[in-house]
Design a protein around this motif. Structure first.
Motif, mmCIF file in Angstrom:
data_model
loop_
_atom_site.group_PDB
_atom_site.id
_atom_site.type_symbol
_atom_site.label_atom_id
_atom_site.label_comp_id
_atom_site.label_asym_id
_atom_site.label_seq_id
_atom_site.Cartn_x
_atom_site.Cartn_y
_atom_site.Cartn_z
ATOM 1 N N LYS A 209 -14.201 -30.725 -48.180
ATOM 2 C CA LYS A 209 -14.021 -31.758 -47.160
ATOM 3 C C LYS A 209 -14.914 -32.942 -47.512
ATOM 4 C CE LYS A 209 -14.563 -32.619 -42.205
ATOM 5 N NZ LYS A 209 -14.958 -32.032 -40.887
ATOM 6 N N TRP B 236 -8.237 -34.931 -46.894
ATOM 7 C CA TRP B 236 -8.743 -33.770 -47.619
ATOM 8 C C TRP B 236 -8.023 -32.491 -47.181
ATOM 9 C CZ3 TRP B 236 -10.459 -29.911 -44.530
ATOM 10 C CH2 TRP B 236 -10.837 -30.258 -43.228
ATOM 11 N N MET C 80 -10.002 -29.658 -54.249
ATOM 12 C CA MET C 80 -10.047 -30.954 -53.562
ATOM 13 C C MET C 80 -8.713 -31.656 -53.765
ATOM 14 S SD MET C 80 -12.809 -33.959 -54.375
ATOM 15 C CE MET C 80 -12.770 -35.560 -53.565
#
Length: 213
Positions: free
Chosen positions: A25, A32, A76
């Motif tokens: 995050k 995200w 990610m």
């Protein structure tokens, strides 16, 4: 001193025993949280086909938190802006240099932001394109042509970029491929089964490589 000992202890237990994953995050307003079904589906695929024993529910960790040291692999993704504070950058650098691995999957539009922010993490390192014969493309499943194309955006070829610490790949940035879309539930994008299979196999390579290197 106590903090360093705590981090070292976490790292020791992590890289010997843990096989769990976490979603990173980050700040900056980018999504995200995109592709919510992607990582659980990839984990299920790896547990079924590669005999991993990953927790089926990935955790969420913030870039500046020492919680990232509990996971051998961080994932990610997103479409937009990314921002790392100085604390975020230092924490992420320490994690990667200590044995962690970060996979960044550009869901479309992330590239200019993450490229700039990675310079905060590693001012002296550049993203370099991985050749098609890099082990990550042949670790569990064979991809002789390198990173597969899953979704079309701008008509560009898929590219895999890495950052290395000496000879060890510590960060993988997948661009113009959109692996995460291929990991999502079938009804999300209505991809053909063979396209989803390619995405999941490449994801399996990434996870197995990160766990074993």
């Amino acid at each position: 001193m106590k903090l360093y000992l705590s981090i070292f202890s976490s790292l020791f237990s992590l890289f010997v025993f843990s096989q769990d994953l976490a979603i990173l995050k980050y700040k900056g307003g980018g999504d995200w949280y995109g592709n919510p079904t992607a990582l659980p589906n990839l984990i299920n695929y790896c547990n079924t086909n590669l005999r991993t024993k990953i927790n089926p529910k990935p955790e969420t960790v913030e870039t500046g938190s020492t919680d990232i040291f509990q996971y051998p692999l961080l994932h990610m993704t997103g479409h937009g802006n990314v921002f790392f504070s100085d604390t975020d950058a230092e924490n992420l650098r320490n994690y990667l240099m200590s044995g962690g691995f970060l996979h960044i999957d550009d869901n479309y539009g992330m590239q200019p932001y993450i490229t700039k922010e990675l310079k905060k993490v590693f001012p002296d390192k550049d993203l370099v394109e991985l050749p098609n014969n890099h082990p990550i493309f042949n670790y569990a499943f064979k991809f002789p042509n390198g990173l597969p194309k899953i979704h079309e955006h701008d008509g560009k070829r898929p590219q895999a970029f890495g950052i290395f610490n000496e000879d060890r790949l510590i960060l993988l940035f997948t661009y113009e491929s959109d692996l995460g879309d291929g990991w999502e539930d079938p009804e999300v994008h209505n991809d053909p089964a063979e396209v989803r299979e390619k995405a999941l196999k490449m994801g399996g390579n990434i996870i197995k490589y990160a766990f074993e290197n």
